[in-house]
Design a protein around this motif. Structure first.
Motif, mmCIF file in Angstrom:
data_model
loop_
_atom_site.group_PDB
_atom_site.id
_atom_site.type_symbol
_atom_site.label_atom_id
_atom_site.label_comp_id
_atom_site.label_asym_id
_atom_site.label_seq_id
_atom_site.Cartn_x
_atom_site.Cartn_y
_atom_site.Cartn_z
ATOM 1 N N VAL A 49 0.818 -1.219 0.000
ATOM 2 C CA VAL A 49 0.000 0.000 0.000
ATOM 3 C C VAL A 49 0.848 1.264 0.000
ATOM 4 C CG1 VAL A 49 -2.016 -1.085 1.045
ATOM 5 C CG2 VAL A 49 -0.299 -0.045 2.519
ATOM 6 N N HIS A 50 2.130 1.115 0.342
ATOM 7 C CA HIS A 50 3.027 2.265 0.310
ATOM 8 C C HIS A 50 4.456 1.775 0.133
ATOM 9 C CE1 HIS A 50 4.788 6.167 1.264
ATOM 10 N NE2 HIS A 50 5.623 5.521 2.053
ATOM 11 N N GLY A 51 5.191 2.477 -0.716
ATOM 12 C CA GLY A 51 6.610 2.193 -0.872
ATOM 13 C C GLY A 51 6.907 1.214 -1.983
ATOM 14 N N HIS A 52 8.161 1.216 -2.366
ATOM 15 C CA HIS A 52 8.700 0.254 -3.324
ATOM 16 C C HIS A 52 10.204 0.180 -3.097
ATOM 17 C CE1 HIS A 52 9.753 3.772 -5.777
ATOM 18 N NE2 HIS A 52 8.501 4.138 -5.699
ATOM 19 N N HIS A 53 10.951 -0.391 -4.010
ATOM 20 C CA HIS A 53 12.356 -0.723 -3.770
ATOM 21 C C HIS A 53 13.239 0.445 -3.348
ATOM 22 C CE1 HIS A 53 12.434 0.466 -8.008
ATOM 23 N NE2 HIS A 53 13.699 0.753 -7.807
ATOM 24 N N LEU B 102 -1.305 -4.990 8.844
ATOM 25 C CA LEU B 102 -0.520 -4.025 8.077
ATOM 26 C C LEU B 102 0.918 -4.161 8.537
ATOM 27 C CD1 LEU B 102 -0.506 -1.715 5.991
ATOM 28 C CD2 LEU B 102 -0.713 -0.136 7.940
ATOM 29 N N LEU B 103 1.765 -4.684 7.657
ATOM 30 C CA LEU B 103 3.187 -4.858 7.927
ATOM 31 C C LEU B 103 3.914 -3.604 7.487
ATOM 32 C CD1 LEU B 103 5.712 -6.598 8.589
ATOM 33 C CD2 LEU B 103 5.614 -7.382 6.203
ATOM 34 N N SER B 104 4.622 -2.963 8.406
ATOM 35 C CA SER B 104 5.434 -1.783 8.100
ATOM 36 C C SER B 104 6.887 -2.146 8.297
ATOM 37 C CB SER B 104 5.062 -0.612 9.014
ATOM 38 O OG SER B 104 3.711 -0.232 8.828
ATOM 39 N N VAL B 105 7.690 -1.930 7.255
ATOM 40 C CA VAL B 105 9.094 -2.340 7.270
ATOM 41 C C VAL B 105 9.984 -1.157 6.896
ATOM 42 C CG1 VAL B 105 10.811 -3.853 6.197
ATOM 43 C CG2 VAL B 105 8.505 -4.695 6.623
ATOM 44 N N GLY B 106 10.991 -0.921 7.732
ATOM 45 C CA GLY B 106 12.037 0.043 7.383
ATOM 46 C C GLY B 106 13.055 -0.672 6.521
ATOM 47 N N THR B 107 13.167 -0.255 5.274
ATOM 48 C CA THR B 107 14.008 -0.988 4.321
ATOM 49 C C THR B 107 15.473 -0.585 4.403
ATOM 50 O OG1 THR B 107 13.693 0.606 2.536
ATOM 51 C CG2 THR B 107 12.087 -1.204 2.717
ATOM 52 N N GLY B 108 15.762 0.536 5.022
ATOM 53 C CA GLY B 108 17.145 0.995 5.108
ATOM 54 C C GLY B 108 17.670 1.550 3.805
ATOM 55 N N ALA B 109 16.769 1.821 2.851
ATOM 56 C CA ALA B 109 17.199 2.349 1.536
ATOM 57 C C ALA B 109 17.768 3.734 1.653
ATOM 58 C CB ALA B 109 16.007 2.353 0.576
#
Length: 110
Positions: free
Chosen positions: A29-33, A103-110
């Motif tokens: 629902v939010h974000g990508h690579h 709702l899984l929220s992940v900090g990708t560290g990008a």
């Protein structure tokens, strides 16, 4: 600014989970690579699980519908509607104790 109804989306994906053979449905629902934050809505039918997997750097799980159990080693946490679980930095799995949407929220560290 974008806006969407997580309640409507949860109902839609519970329907998709019921119609499909896997007993689950998910959508980002939010974000990508190249985003720092990625949020994914996951619907699981009762007794369906996400098998044990590695933990991302930082992640939380907000229960939008139903009840789930998160297990990491000997530790378990249960969450119901409105509760948020902080995912530990360890291998873990997720089990739907009843039809559930998170709702899984992940900090990708990008």
């Amino acid at each position: 600014m974008e806006s969407l109804s997580l309640t409507d989306l949860a109902q839609e994906h519970l329907g998709k989970a019921r119609e499909g053979s896997a007993g689950r449905s998910a959508v980002t629902v939010h974000g990508h690579h190249d985003f720092v934050l990625r949020q994914t809505l996951i619907a699981l039918l009762q007794d369906q699980a996400l098998a044990e997997h590695d933990s991302p750097r930082e992640a939380t799980l907000q229960v939008l519908h139903g009840r789930v159990r998160l297990t990491a080693g000997e530790d378990t946490w249960e969450g119901g509607v409105g509760e948020m679980l902080v995912i530990p930095p360890a291998r873990h799995d997720l089990l739907a104790l009843e039809d559930a949407v998170v709702l899984l929220s992940v900090g990708t560290g990008a």
